[in-house]
Design a protein around this motif. Structure first.
Motif, PDB file in Angstrom:
ATOM      1  N   ILE A  76       0.830  -1.212   0.000  1.00 36.01           N
ATOM      2  CA  ILE A  76       0.000   0.000   0.000  1.00 36.01           C
ATOM      3  C   ILE A  76       0.861   1.258   0.000  1.00 36.01           C
ATOM      4  CG2 ILE A  76      -0.228   0.146   2.512  1.00 36.01           C
ATOM      5  CD1 ILE A  76      -3.163   1.032   2.023  1.00 36.01           C
ATOM      6  N   TYR A  77       2.057   1.183   0.571  1.00 33.49           N
ATOM      7  CA  TYR A  77       2.957   2.340   0.564  1.00 33.49           C
ATOM      8  C   TYR A  77       3.432   2.671  -0.858  1.00 33.49           C
ATOM      9  CZ  TYR A  77       3.677   3.223   5.564  1.00 33.49           C
ATOM     10  OH  TYR A  77       3.518   3.585   6.887  1.00 33.49           O
ATOM     11  N   GLY A  78       3.403   1.689  -1.747  1.00 33.32           N
ATOM     12  CA  GLY A  78       3.829   1.928  -3.117  1.00 33.32           C
ATOM     13  C   GLY A  78       2.678   2.104  -4.082  1.00 33.32           C
ATOM     14  N   PHE A  79       1.457   2.291  -3.544  1.00 36.79           N
ATOM     15  CA  PHE A  79       0.279   2.354  -4.410  1.00 36.79           C
ATOM     16  C   PHE A  79       0.290   3.565  -5.332  1.00 36.79           C
ATOM     17  CE2 PHE A  79      -4.104   3.282  -5.558  1.00 36.79           C
ATOM     18  CZ  PHE A  79      -4.546   2.028  -5.955  1.00 36.79           C
ATOM     19  N   SER A  80       1.074   4.581  -5.007  1.00 39.35           N
ATOM     20  CA  SER A  80       1.065   5.807  -5.820  1.00 39.35           C
ATOM     21  C   SER A  80       1.448   5.554  -7.275  1.00 39.35           C
ATOM     22  CB  SER A  80       1.998   6.851  -5.215  1.00 39.35           C
ATOM     23  OG  SER A  80       3.327   6.369  -5.170  1.00 39.35           O
ATOM     24  N   VAL A  81       2.152   4.429  -7.549  1.00 40.96           N
ATOM     25  CA  VAL A  81       2.526   4.149  -8.947  1.00 40.96           C
ATOM     26  C   VAL A  81       1.291   3.867  -9.803  1.00 40.96           C
ATOM     27  CG1 VAL A  81       4.774   3.247  -8.256  1.00 40.96           C
ATOM     28  CG2 VAL A  81       2.864   1.652  -8.579  1.00 40.96           C
ATOM     29  N   PHE A  82       0.169   3.532  -9.160  1.00 43.66           N
ATOM     30  CA  PHE A  82      -1.056   3.245  -9.905  1.00 43.66           C
ATOM     31  C   PHE A  82      -1.938   4.480 -10.097  1.00 43.66           C
ATOM     32  CE2 PHE A  82      -0.084  -0.857  -7.781  1.00 43.66           C
ATOM     33  CZ  PHE A  82       0.088  -1.644  -8.913  1.00 43.66           C
ATOM     34  N   VAL A 117       9.322  -3.030  -2.914  1.00 43.85           N
ATOM     35  CA  VAL A 117       9.010  -4.217  -3.714  1.00 43.85           C
ATOM     36  C   VAL A 117       7.756  -3.988  -4.559  1.00 43.85           C
ATOM     37  CG1 VAL A 117       8.404  -6.666  -3.643  1.00 43.85           C
ATOM     38  CG2 VAL A 117      10.094  -5.745  -2.034  1.00 43.85           C
ATOM     39  N   GLY A 118       6.678  -3.563  -3.898  1.00 42.26           N
ATOM     40  CA  GLY A 118       5.397  -3.428  -4.583  1.00 42.26           C
ATOM     41  C   GLY A 118       5.376  -2.349  -5.642  1.00 42.26           C
ATOM     42  N   GLY A 119       6.043  -1.209  -5.380  1.00 41.35           N
ATOM     43  CA  GLY A 119       6.059  -0.126  -6.354  1.00 41.35           C
ATOM     44  C   GLY A 119       6.698  -0.527  -7.673  1.00 41.35           C
ATOM     45  N   PRO A 120       7.979  -0.963  -7.655  1.00 39.74           N
ATOM     46  CA  PRO A 120       8.613  -1.408  -8.907  1.00 39.74           C
ATOM     47  C   PRO A 120       7.907  -2.592  -9.555  1.00 39.74           C
ATOM     48  CG  PRO A 120      10.269  -0.969  -7.231  1.00 39.74           C
ATOM     49  CD  PRO A 120       8.932  -0.904  -6.546  1.00 39.74           C
ATOM     50  N   LEU A 121       7.398  -3.518  -8.749  1.00 43.78           N
ATOM     51  CA  LEU A 121       6.674  -4.661  -9.307  1.00 43.78           C
ATOM     52  C   LEU A 121       5.439  -4.201 -10.071  1.00 43.78           C
ATOM     53  CD1 LEU A 121       6.159  -7.713  -9.587  1.00 43.78           C
ATOM     54  CD2 LEU A 121       4.984  -7.635  -7.374  1.00 43.78           C
ATOM     55  N   GLY A 122       4.704  -3.257  -9.484  1.00 47.71           N
ATOM     56  CA  GLY A 122       3.519  -2.726 -10.158  1.00 47.71           C
ATOM     57  C   GLY A 122       3.869  -2.059 -11.478  1.00 47.71           C
ATOM     58  N   VAL A 125      -2.148 -10.419 -11.096  1.00 49.92           N
ATOM     59  CA  VAL A 125      -0.878 -11.116 -10.917  1.00 49.92           C
ATOM     60  C   VAL A 125      -0.345 -10.905  -9.503  1.00 49.92           C
ATOM     61  CG1 VAL A 125       1.530 -11.247 -11.684  1.00 49.92           C
ATOM     62  CG2 VAL A 125      -0.308 -11.001 -13.369  1.00 49.92           C
ATOM     63  N   MET A 126      -0.434  -9.683  -9.009  1.00 50.37           N
ATOM     64  CA  MET A 126       0.041  -9.400  -7.651  1.00 50.37           C
ATOM     65  C   MET A 126      -0.770 -10.171  -6.617  1.00 50.37           C
ATOM     66  SD  MET A 126       0.728  -5.284  -8.119  1.00 50.37           S
ATOM     67  CE  MET A 126       1.565  -4.962  -6.570  1.00 50.37           C
ATOM     68  N   ALA A 127      -2.076 -10.313  -6.854  1.00 44.75           N
ATOM     69  CA  ALA A 127      -2.917 -11.077  -5.927  1.00 44.75           C
ATOM     70  C   ALA A 127      -2.415 -12.514  -5.810  1.00 44.75           C
ATOM     71  CB  ALA A 127      -4.365 -11.051  -6.391  1.00 44.75           C
ATOM     72  N   GLY A 128      -2.098 -13.130  -6.949  1.00 45.80           N
ATOM     73  CA  GLY A 128      -1.602 -14.505  -6.932  1.00 45.80           C
ATOM     74  C   GLY A 128      -0.244 -14.627  -6.254  1.00 45.80           C
ATOM     75  N   MET A 129       0.659 -13.710  -6.571  1.00 50.81           N
ATOM     76  CA  MET A 129       2.006 -13.756  -5.990  1.00 50.81           C
ATOM     77  C   MET A 129       1.959 -13.521  -4.483  1.00 50.81           C
ATOM     78  SD  MET A 129       4.062 -11.613  -8.940  1.00 50.81           S
ATOM     79  CE  MET A 129       5.638 -11.729  -8.095  1.00 50.81           C
ATOM     80  N   PHE A 146      14.115  10.841  -4.679  1.00 50.97           N
ATOM     81  CA  PHE A 146      14.065  11.303  -3.300  1.00 50.97           C
ATOM     82  C   PHE A 146      13.037  10.502  -2.502  1.00 50.97           C
ATOM     83  CE2 PHE A 146      12.023  14.508  -0.373  1.00 50.97           C
ATOM     84  CZ  PHE A 146      13.005  14.442   0.609  1.00 50.97           C
ATOM     85  N   VAL A 147      11.899  10.231  -3.115  1.00 52.51           N
ATOM     86  CA  VAL A 147      10.873   9.415  -2.455  1.00 52.51           C
ATOM     87  C   VAL A 147      11.416   8.015  -2.167  1.00 52.51           C
ATOM     88  CG1 VAL A 147       8.591   8.359  -2.720  1.00 52.51           C
ATOM     89  CG2 VAL A 147       8.968  10.724  -3.449  1.00 52.51           C
ATOM     90  N   GLY A 148      12.166   7.462  -3.112  1.00 51.29           N
ATOM     91  CA  GLY A 148      12.778   6.151  -2.890  1.00 51.29           C
ATOM     92  C   GLY A 148      13.766   6.169  -1.731  1.00 51.29           C
ATOM     93  N   LEU A 149      14.541   7.275  -1.628  1.00 52.86           N
ATOM     94  CA  LEU A 149      15.481   7.423  -0.522  1.00 52.86           C
ATOM     95  C   LEU A 149      14.739   7.440   0.810  1.00 52.86           C
ATOM     96  CD1 LEU A 149      18.394   8.076   0.497  1.00 52.86           C
ATOM     97  CD2 LEU A 149      17.782  10.499   0.254  1.00 52.86           C
ATOM     98  N   LEU A 150      13.628   8.178   0.857  1.00 48.28           N
ATOM     99  CA  LEU A 150      12.842   8.232   2.090  1.00 48.28           C
ATOM    100  C   LEU A 150      12.297   6.857   2.459  1.00 48.28           C
ATOM    101  CD1 LEU A 150      10.817  11.574   1.800  1.00 48.28           C
ATOM    102  CD2 LEU A 150      13.009  11.156   2.907  1.00 48.28           C
TER     103      LEU A 150
END
Length: 449
Positions: free
Chosen positions: A35-41, A170-175, A196-200, A289-293
């Protein structure tokens, strides 16, 4: 068959290594931490009809964030509070399996909602059903690890909650990879990525449920002698959840977590636009910068919570609040110097303590109320996170927008908010300083550690 999930079937046999439990906790926390990486969507979801750009009928980004990210975090807190006693009664394996079912089926429902462009289904899947999975998956591993590591509870909770903080990495780049693979002339790839993410995630989370164990009654680590005396702010007794939440200590710790999270999540949620507005960096640099945080958020969860085993939980939160307050006051100065490096260093330390506050809280609760129902108590305290998840981003977003609308240069529009965040940390510091030992009249009479 389902009896395999019962608590009595998860009691560790003699010789079981407690170091097998952290991987089980991390497996679950890393998945739900997506959920922390949901912004990519966000942007792809805002053009599911237009594909290349938003079209008439497409959802706005604020609406998407409200129905997914904010709704999911609100349900995390509410479900953790509501199901906390159930988790303690039925054990971590059943709770982690239920978390996997809810979180992953939520992704499936959300996928269908995206496919037919139904906002209610998206909110139902990712926000409601997925949010319940978040709450179950968050508290079950943490309370279990506290019981396995009575000698180092801060380090134990840090290991588990570090996994949640790593979810974005993990979730951000995977998405992004999955959307790039599935996107076409008729799809932005979000619906397929969710499936796909649901299955993994379902496989990974159930791996954690399979290997998790609870310690046998009376188990202690080799060479560890439990103290029978009450040390300062560390009890040898237990308090039930129904009693704990009526004590002043519970609500003081609720405020401590709420103030720490409100200040930290406000910066985390707006880190990219802040960097661009205040220092004129590119969108790509702001993304880095977001990735660094995210890295400091994850590392802080382990470092600060482990350090709290040395200086105590109350001392750790005093550091978070005093140092954090000073650093927030320095952010406008970094903008005045036009030093993005100085700003990045300040924000990184702030976010590390934001993560550290999450990881230190379960150990603080264990010190105050014992281990008997620490998971259920933790579940109710997490409602402070739900409040902060709405309060923090709204304060930063709306106050900065108001400043810009009234002629304040965009590079200075966040200064007032930083002073406000420093003030919130002062409130948190006062609450932390007021924490005292729980009155013995609240101790559970039939179960002591």
């Amino acid at each position: 068959m389902l009896s395999f999930l019962d608590r009595e079937h998860t009691t560790a046999p003699p010789g079981y290594s407690r170091w097998l439990v952290p991987p089980a906790a991390i497996a679950v926390q890393m998945c739900i931490g997506e959920i922390y990486g949901f912004s990519v969507f966000n942007l792809p979801l805002s053009r599911t009809l237009g594909i290349t750009k938003p079209a008439a009928g497409d959802w706005s980004v604020p609406t998407i964030v409200l129905c997914t990210y904010s709704f999911g975090l609100i349900l995390l807190g509410l479900s953790a509070a509501f199901f906390g006693k159930w988790v303690e009664k039925n054990g971590p394996r059943k709770a982690m399996f239920a978390s996997a079912c809810c979180f992953c089926s939520g992704l499936v429902i959300a996928s269908f909602g995206v496919r037919i462009h139904s906002l209610p289904l998206l909110a139902l899947g990712y926000g409601l059903v997925g949010g319940i999975g978040l709450g179950l998956g968050y508290i079950a591993p943490v309370s279990t690890l506290v019981k396995w590591f009575p000698d180092r509870p801060g380090m134990a909770t840090g290991m588990a909650i570090m996994g949640f903080g790593s979810g974005a990495l993990v979730g951000g780049p995977l998405g992004v990879v999955l959307m790039d693979h599935f996107k076409s002339a008729t799809s932005v790839g979000v619906s397929e990525a969710f499936l796909v993410m649901a299955g993994m995630y379902f496989v990974m989370m159930n791996f954690g449920a399979l290997i998790v164990r609870v310690p046998a009654q009376g188990w202690v680590p080799e060479g560890y002698t439990p103290s029978t005396e009450t040390r300062k702010l560390v009890t040898a007794a237990n308090v039930s959840v129904d009693v704990a939440w009526k004590t002043p200590q519970f609500w003081l710790l609720w405020m401590v977590l709420c103030m720490n999270v409100t200040a930290g999540i406000g910066v985390l949620a707006q880190a990219s636009p802040m960097a661009q507005d205040m220092f004129g960096v590119s969108a790509a640099a702001a993304g880095g910068f977001v990735g660094l945080l995210s890295i400091f958020n994850m590392g802080g969860r382990f470092f600060w919570s482990s350090y709290s085993d040395v200086i105590g939980r109350k001392g750790a939160f005093c550091v978070y609040f005093i140092l954090g307050c000073a650093l927030y006051l320095l952010i406008p100065y970094s903008q005045k110097l036009n030093s993005v490096t100085f700003f990045g260093a300040i924000a990184s330390v702030i976010i590390s303590m934001y993560g550290g506050g999450f990881a230190t809280t379960p150990a603080y609760l264990r010190d105050m109320f014992g281990t008997m129902q620490v998971g259920a108590i933790h579940g109710r305290v997490i409602t402070a996170w739900s409040m902060a998840a709405v309060l923090g981003p709204q304060l930063v977003t709306n106050i900065s927008a108001y400043q810009k609308a009234h002629g304040v240069p965009k590079e200075q529009a966040y200064n007032g908010t930083m002073y406000l965040m420093a003030g919130l940390l002062v409130v948190g510091l006062i609450c932390n300083l007021l924490v005292r030992e729980v009155d013995p009249k609240h101790h559970h009479k039939e179960w002591t550690t």
